[in-house]
Design an enzyme around this catalytic site. Sequence first.
Site, mmCIF file in Angstrom:
data_model
loop_
_atom_site.group_PDB
_atom_site.id
_atom_site.type_symbol
_atom_site.label_atom_id
_atom_site.label_comp_id
_atom_site.label_asym_id
_atom_site.label_seq_id
_atom_site.Cartn_x
_atom_site.Cartn_y
_atom_site.Cartn_z
ATOM 1 N N ASP A 1 -13.499 2.704 -3.348
ATOM 2 C CA ASP A 1 -12.923 2.922 -4.443
ATOM 3 C C ASP A 1 -11.263 2.383 -4.335
ATOM 4 O O ASP A 1 -10.395 2.883 -3.671
ATOM 5 C CB ASP A 1 -13.548 3.093 -5.316
ATOM 6 C CG ASP A 1 -12.547 4.160 -5.344
ATOM 7 O OD1 ASP A 1 -13.138 4.674 -4.163
ATOM 8 O OD2 ASP A 1 -12.989 5.221 -7.146
ATOM 9 N N ASP B 1 -4.538 2.544 0.473
ATOM 10 C CA ASP B 1 -5.068 3.505 -0.435
ATOM 11 C C ASP B 1 -6.608 3.699 -0.482
ATOM 12 O O ASP B 1 -6.836 2.469 -1.640
ATOM 13 C CB ASP B 1 -4.760 3.956 -1.458
ATOM 14 C CG ASP B 1 -4.884 5.216 -2.684
ATOM 15 O OD1 ASP B 1 -5.392 6.113 -1.622
ATOM 16 O OD2 ASP B 1 -4.113 5.569 -3.613
ATOM 17 N N GLU C 1 -13.430 8.190 -6.253
ATOM 18 C CA GLU C 1 -12.578 8.656 -6.003
ATOM 19 C C GLU C 1 -11.004 8.252 -7.278
ATOM 20 O O GLU C 1 -10.465 9.257 -8.012
ATOM 21 C CB GLU C 1 -11.442 8.749 -4.334
ATOM 22 C CG GLU C 1 -10.929 9.663 -4.200
ATOM 23 C CD GLU C 1 -8.679 9.824 -4.862
ATOM 24 O OE1 GLU C 1 -8.487 10.954 -5.109
ATOM 25 O OE2 GLU C 1 -9.167 8.543 -5.541
#
Length: 455
Positions: free
Chosen positions: A87, A118, A151
């Site tokens: 995610d 990320d 996350e």
Amino acid sequence: MTIQNYITENKDRFINELLDLLRIPSISADPNYKESVFKTADEVKKRLVEAGADNVEICQTKGYPVVYGEKIISPSSPTVLVYGHYDVQPPDPLDLWTSPPFDPVIKDEKIYARGACDDKGQMYMHVKAFELMMKTNTLPCNIKFMIEGEEEVGSDNLGTFVKANKDRLKADVVLISDTGMIANDIPSITVGLRGLSYMEVEVTGPNRDLHSGIYGGAVANPINILCEMIASLHDKDNKVNIPGFYDNVEILSTEERAEMAKAPFSLDEYKKHLDLSDIHGETDYSTNERVSIRPTLDVNGIWGGYQGEGAKTVIASKASAKISMRLVPNQTPDEITALFTKHFISIAPKSVKVKVTAHHGGEAAVTPTDSIAYKAADKAMQTTFGKKPIPQRSGGSIPIVALFEKELGLKTVLFGFGLDSDAIHSPNEHYGIFNYLKGIETIPYFFKNFAEMSK
Ligand code: BES
Ligand code: MN
Ligand code: MN
């Protein structure tokens, strides 16, 4: 075939596969992207299968699924549990992106897209490193993948998943690439993460929005009051002004701080990079200490009243803010959430009502530098960077690290290849192709070293 040859032959495909993954907007925070988040999980599953993983499964949770896959080569070999997340953060503000966040482009040898670093880029390095080890017949350890999709919103359902899958997740170490290093020519390994306690506050004054001329001066303006309350949360030394906030903070020795201060750092470059004429923070601590071993409190968002075009004369009924506190070892999110709540309610004047609610939280983590796994990572970086990596604590949070230790008794190696300048969570997030390929190159050495050193 050598690691380097395999990468040279396949690097264009490695990059293109990542670009495809980056095209799916897996924004876990925004329910409008629900389908895309699930679709990304399917895609990750497919990629793990293609790379050679067995028992690949989409494990449903109350939220977004965890993708699990494994390759067990022998019960007597050590097992590495690879964690990552598929995610991403919301991309806004959209107008500040120079290219659309989910339409990745390569500029100056960097991939620009939300999630490039990320964590899709860093997570996918592990899938490709695994493919490499499978195809070259060099996988020396058992490997288990656990790639989650929540996350960026606090991993709320991961605790339940981990507790319910203790057997399946049995391993010797956790390996995570979701952090950074100092610079491309200064490798480092993250050995600490801060914890988090995330709050939301709402201040209510009058029961409706009022004419600011008719009522102004005679009733509490919730925006004015909220600003005063927030301003009082720091003292003149920029310390957090909440009773008890520092009570359990881990205090590092002078020697430990001196050791930390050896890491290369240029304050001038730091300021230049952020276009700051001066820095700011808790007195008596260096910039590096302020973002690693010290806890903080920051407003992440604040709203209320009229925000449209032009001017509207109004006293709003409500004002709100989102406030995060970064925590250090021995502070727990429960304790800090309780202290904040009690204090924030206590400083509210009688003229307003306040509501305080807690969002997610997580504990800080410190990882060892004397473990076999750390040494394996250190040696791997020495091989591929030609330099010994520097252990360094980071200011970010990955709550699952403390959870892995608590629930599975596992230590983690934070094997990150990003840079602070990658603009994660910001507009124009990017990930260097150098970093992506260097990760794919370095990870197999970790496995090799870990297997050999575990004997
Ligand atoms: N990968 C980051 C954490 C990170 C980044 C740690 C860089 C160290 C260096 C992770 O995806 C993240 O953004 N975590 C959140 C916390 C989470 C509970 C929402 C964070 O740190 O704000
Ligand atoms: Mn991340
Ligand atoms: Mn993140």
